[in-house]
Write a protein that holds these residues in place. Sequence first.
Motif, PDB file in Angstrom:
ATOM      1  N   ASP A   6       0.842  -1.194   0.000  1.00 33.99           N
ATOM      2  CA  ASP A   6       0.000   0.000   0.000  1.00 33.99           C
ATOM      3  C   ASP A   6       0.882   1.250   0.000  1.00 33.99           C
ATOM      4  O   ASP A   6       1.199   1.812   1.049  1.00 33.99           O
ATOM      5  CB  ASP A   6      -0.926  -0.002   1.206  1.00 33.99           C
ATOM      6  CG  ASP A   6      -2.004   1.078   1.125  1.00 33.99           C
ATOM      7  OD1 ASP A   6      -1.896   1.962   0.253  1.00 33.99           O
ATOM      8  OD2 ASP A   6      -2.949   1.040   1.937  1.00 33.99           O
ATOM      9  N   LYS A   8       0.114   4.161  -1.195  1.00 32.36           N
ATOM     10  CA  LYS A   8      -0.665   5.359  -0.855  1.00 32.36           C
ATOM     11  C   LYS A   8      -0.622   5.620   0.646  1.00 32.36           C
ATOM     12  O   LYS A   8      -0.526   6.774   1.082  1.00 32.36           O
ATOM     13  CB  LYS A   8      -2.110   5.206  -1.325  1.00 32.36           C
ATOM     14  CG  LYS A   8      -2.283   5.245  -2.834  1.00 32.36           C
ATOM     15  CD  LYS A   8      -3.757   5.137  -3.209  1.00 32.36           C
ATOM     16  CE  LYS A   8      -3.963   5.214  -4.712  1.00 32.36           C
ATOM     17  NZ  LYS A   8      -5.394   5.097  -5.082  1.00 32.36           N
ATOM     18  N   ALA A   9      -0.682   4.562   1.433  1.00 37.49           N
ATOM     19  CA  ALA A   9      -0.640   4.723   2.889  1.00 37.49           C
ATOM     20  C   ALA A   9       0.711   5.271   3.323  1.00 37.49           C
ATOM     21  O   ALA A   9       0.800   6.125   4.213  1.00 37.49           O
ATOM     22  CB  ALA A   9      -0.919   3.387   3.569  1.00 37.49           C
ATOM     23  N   GLN A  10       1.782   4.791   2.694  1.00 30.49           N
ATOM     24  CA  GLN A  10       3.105   5.300   3.037  1.00 30.49           C
ATOM     25  C   GLN A  10       3.215   6.786   2.690  1.00 30.49           C
ATOM     26  O   GLN A  10       3.699   7.585   3.498  1.00 30.49           O
ATOM     27  CB  GLN A  10       4.195   4.519   2.300  1.00 30.49           C
ATOM     28  CG  GLN A  10       5.594   4.961   2.675  1.00 30.49           C
ATOM     29  CD  GLN A  10       6.668   4.327   1.813  1.00 30.49           C
ATOM     30  OE1 GLN A  10       6.955   4.797   0.718  1.00 30.49           O
ATOM     31  NE2 GLN A  10       7.268   3.258   2.323  1.00 30.49           N
ATOM     32  N   ALA A  12       0.852   8.973   2.444  1.00 33.99           N
ATOM     33  CA  ALA A  12       0.009   9.769   3.339  1.00 33.99           C
ATOM     34  C   ALA A  12       0.726  10.069   4.662  1.00 33.99           C
ATOM     35  O   ALA A  12       0.549  11.135   5.247  1.00 33.99           O
ATOM     36  CB  ALA A  12      -1.303   9.045   3.605  1.00 33.99           C
ATOM     37  N   SER A  13       1.569   9.139   5.118  1.00 35.26           N
ATOM     38  CA  SER A  13       2.239   9.311   6.409  1.00 35.26           C
ATOM     39  C   SER A  13       3.371  10.335   6.366  1.00 35.26           C
ATOM     40  O   SER A  13       3.792  10.836   7.411  1.00 35.26           O
ATOM     41  CB  SER A  13       2.778   7.961   6.897  1.00 35.26           C
ATOM     42  OG  SER A  13       3.897   7.543   6.127  1.00 35.26           O
ATOM     43  N   GLU A 348       2.481  -0.283   7.195  1.00 36.03           N
ATOM     44  CA  GLU A 348       1.134   0.197   7.513  1.00 36.03           C
ATOM     45  C   GLU A 348       0.116  -0.934   7.656  1.00 36.03           C
ATOM     46  O   GLU A 348      -1.043  -0.688   8.017  1.00 36.03           O
ATOM     47  CB  GLU A 348       0.665   1.164   6.419  1.00 36.03           C
ATOM     48  CG  GLU A 348       1.556   2.397   6.265  1.00 36.03           C
ATOM     49  CD  GLU A 348       2.823   2.136   5.466  1.00 36.03           C
ATOM     50  OE1 GLU A 348       3.751   2.954   5.552  1.00 36.03           O
ATOM     51  OE2 GLU A 348       2.878   1.106   4.746  1.00 36.03           O
ATOM     52  N   THR A 350      -1.997  -3.536   9.351  1.00 32.30           N
ATOM     53  CA  THR A 350      -2.372  -3.628  10.759  1.00 32.30           C
ATOM     54  C   THR A 350      -2.206  -5.059  11.259  1.00 32.30           C
ATOM     55  O   THR A 350      -2.217  -6.018  10.477  1.00 32.30           O
ATOM     56  CB  THR A 350      -3.826  -3.195  10.982  1.00 32.30           C
ATOM     57  OG1 THR A 350      -4.715  -4.149  10.355  1.00 32.30           O
ATOM     58  CG2 THR A 350      -4.084  -1.806  10.384  1.00 32.30           C
TER      59      THR A 350
END
Length: 368
Positions: A6, A8-10, A12-13, A348, A350
């Motif tokens: 992912d 995109k999650a990285q 975003a952080s 990211e 979970t």
Amino acid sequence: MIPLLDLKAQYASIKDDVDAAVLRVLASGHYVLGEEVARFEEEFARYCNTKHAIAVNTGTSALHLSLLAAGVGPDDEVVTVSLTFVATTAAICYTGARPVFVDVEPVTLTMDPSKLEAAITRRTKAIVPVHLYGQMADMDAIQAIADRYGLPVIEDACQAHGAEYKGLRAGSIGLSGSFSFYPGKNLGACGEGGIIVTNDDEQAKTMRMLRDWGQEKRYHHVMKGYNYRMDEIQGAILRIKLRHLEEWTEARRVRAARYDALLAGSRSVRAPTEADGRRHVYHVYAVRSPDRDQLQQTLRDEGIHTGLHYPVPVHLQEAHADLGYGVGDFPVSEAAAREVLSLPIYPELTMRQVEEVATAVEHDAYVS
């Protein structure tokens, strides 16, 4: 849905820092081999505990220049493994040399030192172990054989950013080490990128010239070179990401440990093994299953994405049929290619998602 990766999650952080770095480069008007790339080279060399780092445009270019700087050329042979991404072999072929394969160890799936010496001939010019999936090869045994024959070891560390062997960082043991910053790597650019690390002054000098048209200074070409330069935007982004790499690596290792615990004694898969004295950075979490394709389909039906790294070893690829290898030549590599499946792993992800994946894997054992 649980993706294999992912990005995109990285993003975003670290969005604010990345955006600011990119805008800073755009405003500077300097877009290739500038201050950001130079600083990234210094920072990455420090991270790897090496004297030099030479930034380039891809991991493949990094391998190519490493081989050239080591003196590899037409009619030479380079010993490596077949269970790898095809770029390892391609870089050898780019020099005009011939790849010579050896099989991998059944547990780590890295170069088997017990097979290495038999592959060395009077034409052998270098040895390229691949640090597969984020774990380093048995460098003591490989380096001992290389030293006996006076051969350089060039580490393919494209999947091993921050991996360690007896406390030494990937890329720091051989004559040089090559890394890829393809977006999906543990340290990935927002595009393409690569780097070479070395402690050898002459190797570094040669590779710096080779990446930039063989120039010793502007418009003074002392050797035939290449356009393998890293652009400033990637250098700036990688500087931001490098600051987080250790944190991200530990997050991967925690998730891998949870997978290990949940899949211990599994009826469906065999989990990867972290060899003694090595720090596995889990570029991928590669399990093995004799019913790999069925397991992949079952997970897909559950909304879990997986990967195949790599379903066809290089010696059986049509593009390299001219090397003359066939089915059965490297049985451990071939068995791994049939059985390996990469489960989702990234910082990211979970812990609940890790548990969902492991539950789905174990459920497959009871419905198969």
